[in-house]
Design a protein around this motif. Sequence first.
Motif, short mmCIF file in Angstrom:
data_model
loop_
_atom_site.label_atom_id
_atom_site.label_comp_id
_atom_site.label_asym_id
_atom_site.label_seq_id
_atom_site.Cartn_x
_atom_site.Cartn_y
_atom_site.Cartn_z
N LEU A 170 -1.12 -79.24 13.24
CA LEU A 170 -1.23 -79.43 11.80
C LEU A 170 -2.59 -78.97 11.29
CD1 LEU A 170 0.32 -83.00 11.53
CD2 LEU A 170 1.39 -80.88 10.79
N GLY A 171 -2.63 -78.47 10.06
CA GLY A 171 -3.88 -78.16 9.39
C GLY A 171 -4.31 -79.31 8.50
N CYS A 172 -5.43 -79.12 7.80
CA CYS A 172 -5.99 -80.20 6.96
C CYS A 172 -4.98 -80.72 5.95
CB CYS A 172 -7.22 -79.68 6.22
SG CYS A 172 -8.54 -79.04 7.25
N VAL A 173 -4.33 -79.79 5.23
CA VAL A 173 -3.43 -80.19 4.16
C VAL A 173 -2.10 -80.71 4.72
CG1 VAL A 173 -2.11 -79.38 2.16
CG2 VAL A 173 -4.49 -78.64 2.47
N SER A 174 -1.55 -80.03 5.72
CA SER A 174 -0.27 -80.49 6.28
C SER A 174 -0.42 -81.85 6.96
CB SER A 174 0.29 -79.45 7.26
OG SER A 174 -0.66 -79.08 8.24
N GLU A 175 -1.59 -82.10 7.55
CA GLU A 175 -1.83 -83.41 8.15
C GLU A 175 -1.86 -84.50 7.08
OE1 GLU A 175 -4.73 -84.61 11.73
OE2 GLU A 175 -5.81 -84.14 9.87
N GLU A 211 2.13 -72.58 -6.09
CA GLU A 211 3.05 -71.96 -7.03
C GLU A 211 4.49 -72.36 -6.77
OE1 GLU A 211 2.38 -70.13 -9.63
OE2 GLU A 211 0.21 -70.10 -9.33
N ASN A 212 4.81 -72.65 -5.51
CA ASN A 212 6.19 -73.00 -5.12
C ASN A 212 6.15 -74.28 -4.29
OD1 ASN A 212 7.66 -70.31 -5.91
ND2 ASN A 212 5.85 -69.70 -4.72
N PRO A 213 5.96 -75.43 -4.92
CA PRO A 213 5.70 -76.67 -4.18
C PRO A 213 6.84 -77.12 -3.27
CG PRO A 213 6.04 -77.11 -6.52
CD PRO A 213 5.91 -75.63 -6.37
N HIS A 214 8.04 -76.59 -3.47
CA HIS A 214 9.16 -77.00 -2.61
C HIS A 214 9.33 -76.07 -1.42
CE1 HIS A 214 10.21 -79.96 -5.59
NE2 HIS A 214 10.32 -79.03 -6.53
N GLN A 215 8.49 -75.08 -1.32
CA GLN A 215 8.58 -74.12 -0.22
C GLN A 215 7.95 -74.71 1.04
OE1 GLN A 215 7.56 -69.98 -1.05
NE2 GLN A 215 6.28 -69.94 0.79
N THR A 216 8.63 -74.55 2.17
CA THR A 216 8.10 -75.04 3.44
C THR A 216 6.88 -74.21 3.84
OG1 THR A 216 10.23 -75.86 4.22
CG2 THR A 216 8.57 -75.38 5.89
N PHE A 218 5.01 -75.22 6.68
CA PHE A 218 4.75 -75.41 8.10
C PHE A 218 5.91 -76.20 8.69
CE2 PHE A 218 2.51 -77.52 11.72
CZ PHE A 218 2.10 -76.38 12.36
N GLU A 219 6.19 -75.95 9.97
CA GLU A 219 7.22 -76.71 10.68
C GLU A 219 6.67 -77.11 12.03
OE1 GLU A 219 11.84 -76.35 12.31
OE2 GLU A 219 11.08 -74.94 10.81
N THR A 220 6.75 -78.41 12.36
CA THR A 220 6.21 -78.92 13.61
C THR A 220 7.16 -78.63 14.76
OG1 THR A 220 7.26 -81.10 13.46
CG2 THR A 220 5.16 -80.81 12.30
N ASP A 221 6.69 -78.87 15.97
CA ASP A 221 7.54 -78.69 17.16
C ASP A 221 8.75 -79.62 17.12
OD1 ASP A 221 5.97 -76.72 18.36
OD2 ASP A 221 4.64 -78.20 19.27
N GLU A 222 8.61 -80.74 16.41
CA GLU A 222 9.71 -81.70 16.33
C GLU A 222 10.71 -81.33 15.24
OE1 GLU A 222 6.45 -82.58 16.38
OE2 GLU A 222 6.50 -83.02 18.53
N GLY A 223 10.46 -80.23 14.54
CA GLY A 223 11.38 -79.79 13.50
C GLY A 223 11.10 -80.36 12.12
N GLU A 224 9.99 -81.10 11.97
CA GLU A 224 9.64 -81.64 10.66
C GLU A 224 9.07 -80.52 9.79
OE1 GLU A 224 6.62 -84.89 8.52
OE2 GLU A 224 6.53 -84.54 10.70
N THR A 225 9.63 -80.35 8.60
CA THR A 225 9.10 -79.34 7.69
C THR A 225 8.06 -79.97 6.77
OG1 THR A 225 10.84 -79.75 6.06
CG2 THR A 225 11.26 -78.05 7.72
N ILE A 226 7.03 -79.21 6.49
CA ILE A 226 5.94 -79.68 5.65
C ILE A 226 5.94 -78.88 4.35
CG2 ILE A 226 3.45 -79.99 5.43
CD1 ILE A 226 4.58 -81.77 7.57
N GLU A 227 6.04 -79.59 3.24
CA GLU A 227 5.89 -78.99 1.92
C GLU A 227 4.77 -79.74 1.20
OE1 GLU A 227 9.69 -78.66 3.69
OE2 GLU A 227 8.94 -80.50 2.75
#
Length: 411
Positions: A170-175, A211-216, A218-227
């Motif tokens: 994870l990065g700063c924002v996705s974390e 600009e597109n807040p619903h766009q994924t 990042f996706e973790t190894d566990e399949g969790e998508t981050i928006e």
Amino acid sequence: MATTSNDTYSLDDAKEEIDILRRVEDEVVNAIENAESEDVLEYLIEKEKLDTRHDGQRGLGAVRRAVLQSPIASDRLKRVVSLRGDETPEDILVPKDVMRNAKVALEAGKPVVLYGPTGTGKTTFAKQLARETGIGYALHTATPSWTPSDIIGGISPDYTGDSLSYRTKLGCVSEAVQRAREFNVEYGVILDEITRADISKIFGPLYTAIENPHQTIFETDEGETIELDERVNIICTMNMSDRTVNELDNAITRRFAMIELDEYEEDKRRQLFKDWITTHVSEQTDLEDSDILRLFERDYKGINHGHESTSQGSIMRFGPMHYRDVAVFLGVACREGGEYEHDQTDAVGQAFRTYIVPRLLNAAAFPQVERIAEHYRALNGEFEDFDLSPAAELAERELEQERRQMGSYDS
């Protein structure tokens, strides 16, 4: 214990079994998860501070995690555990419109950039803003090596097994998004001194996500998508000595709210100086508080506004927070047994040479170097009780070096 995993846990239970709770972390977690009211949590966390006993002075352990996940814990109590060990000052000293504009921008869903001269307390205010607008926050300081993966996440090597493998990180924002989701709270992420990095490069994917807040993103190894999540407040800081607003990529000024942090109200600035002098100088030294305060004020005004005796204006913008380092230096240097115990007036010039003049010269062009040298010569003559010659001499040496370089270019 008086409860099982299916029973409610009362305040009387907590008081009766406090000795066990102080020793056994799992029992504290069970008590929090089954508490019949917030009174139980307040007793365990605020009175007994069992999160500190089991999780340490700071960080997220099992006890604090249980509080953050509790449906009966108030936001106030969640802040207590999330900010445990955070020594950010409570008093917000920035101008009122700065605070209001920053809060409104975050409420409107805009990330914020706090910009201004060095020493204006941007990082401190960023933490105060994060505390005001969320349950907790994480602070990350930018470096020249940052890439987009430091912001949104990426692939990193994993050396824990028998062979090299790769995992998502994870990065700063996705974390921060993950933290906000896990506890269903508003959460802040502070990206400090962003001009140390290549902003247009590291923020590219983040611009797209804004600009597109619903766009994924990042996706973790566990399949969790981050928006991007509206519960995550993104707060950045940048020094004006690094880059001016006009030189920034238009992309950031369009997508972020740009909040300038420059002048403090005079009474608040003087109160800062007085507090530092009282805390660090008065109790440790024989220096006169009023003389040190007058020196701080004269130096600050001379740099930021120019001298009344000349028609010249300010030398540069320079924040008041730098003078805290001077006060701390004097307190340590001049105390009993300190290096300058018997040369306290000399310590003042050494403190300015160590903390103030180098920071001025670091951001100064040649005409400013000339004026810095002139400023400290005048200050040394004005304050006869202090030896400010070390500060003046450092500025003079830099001026001579600048002149030699200019002469070599001319030849």
